[in-house]
Design a protein around this motif. Sequence first.
Motif, PDB file in Angstrom:
ATOM      1  N   PHE A 119      -6.226   2.834   5.959  1.00 15.17           N
ATOM      2  CA  PHE A 119      -6.659   1.841   4.975  1.00 15.17           C
ATOM      3  C   PHE A 119      -6.053   0.476   5.306  1.00 15.17           C
TER       4      PHE A 119
ATOM      5  N   ALA B 162      -8.915   4.356  -3.557  1.00 16.30           N
ATOM      6  CA  ALA B 162      -7.933   3.278  -3.636  1.00 16.30           C
ATOM      7  C   ALA B 162      -7.786   2.821  -5.077  1.00 16.30           C
TER       8      ALA B 162
ATOM      9  N   VAL C 151      -3.166   4.781  -2.343  1.00 19.64           N
ATOM     10  CA  VAL C 151      -4.292   5.166  -1.487  1.00 19.64           C
ATOM     11  C   VAL C 151      -4.244   6.663  -1.198  1.00 19.64           C
TER      12      VAL C 151
ATOM     13  N   LEU D 220       0.856  -1.186   0.000  1.00 15.20           N
ATOM     14  CA  LEU D 220       0.000   0.000   0.000  1.00 15.20           C
ATOM     15  C   LEU D 220       0.890   1.233   0.000  1.00 15.20           C
TER      16      LEU D 220
ATOM     17  N   PHE E 291     -11.974   6.877   1.263  1.00 23.85           N
ATOM     18  CA  PHE E 291     -10.694   6.624   0.605  1.00 23.85           C
ATOM     19  C   PHE E 291     -10.875   6.492  -0.906  1.00 23.85           C
TER      20      PHE E 291
ATOM     21  N   VAL F 234      -3.276   6.057   4.231  1.00 24.64           N
ATOM     22  CA  VAL F 234      -2.760   4.733   3.902  1.00 24.64           C
ATOM     23  C   VAL F 234      -2.637   3.876   5.154  1.00 24.64           C
TER      24      VAL F 234
ATOM     25  N   TRP G  29      -1.256  -1.124  -4.221  1.00 23.72           N
ATOM     26  CA  TRP G  29      -2.302  -0.116  -4.194  1.00 23.72           C
ATOM     27  C   TRP G  29      -1.716   1.272  -3.994  1.00 23.72           C
TER      28      TRP G  29
END
Length: 262
Positions: free
Chosen positions: A66, A207, A187, A52, A205, A63, A185
């Motif tokens: 998340f 993403a 984010v 991430l 978020f 992040v 990902w």
Amino acid sequence: MENIHPRPDALEALKLRLEALDRASGRRASAGVRAGGDDVFAPLATGVLHDLYAGAPADAPAVNAFGLGMALRTAAGRPIVWGLHEMMAREAGEPHGPGLHEMGLSPHDLLLVRTRDVQTLLAVGEEALRSPAVGAVVLSAWGEAKAFNLTASRRLALAAGTSGATLFLARASALPCPSAAETRWSVASCASQPLEAGAPGRPSFSATLLRRRGGGATGTWIMEWDREQRTFCPPAPLSGGLVPLVAHRPAAASGARGQRAA
């Protein structure tokens, strides 16, 4: 939330705490990759490593949140180990108890381990993944570091696959680099929609799935965190009806169309 501070015997303290969790749990998670079909954005494999990246340095809190949300979803009720690089805490802010509670994280769910350097952070991740009591691991780091190389990611991915726990490596102020992660990902935070009476909305978020190991669809999803269900969900559609036509204006007039209220 138990907090292990950085000190020479931090890893030893972590081992002792994990051993206590092992004795208390009395069960081992099955190893291997499983798919969760209830994601609003993509099926999420467990027992693997997920990378991430914060979309921008200012998205570091997003992040981290998340990653914790993902960990809650995959931990299956077992404890989560959060390894926090001190530089990340300085730049993105210290963990906030009421904020974690608002995410649905109980103090009994989380073991926080602070580290001064990235090498220790990676060691914390490997040690946590060896424990059968741990459901998920989040490692949060700030900045570029040579320690985040392909070899290190392979070691972490192998440890996750052996234990069945899922690892989320959350990084800010760093560019994506080659790794053995199942997914990668980007984010960023989004403006949340206010609740009734102007109450603060759910954490929101953006993403973007940049890469999936073995190929597959990618894309960007806007999602909110639902504390009660401990999962991500699509934002609620905006409410509002059609604006009524002006009384003296005929309905068939050229260009007369209903408009949605903002």
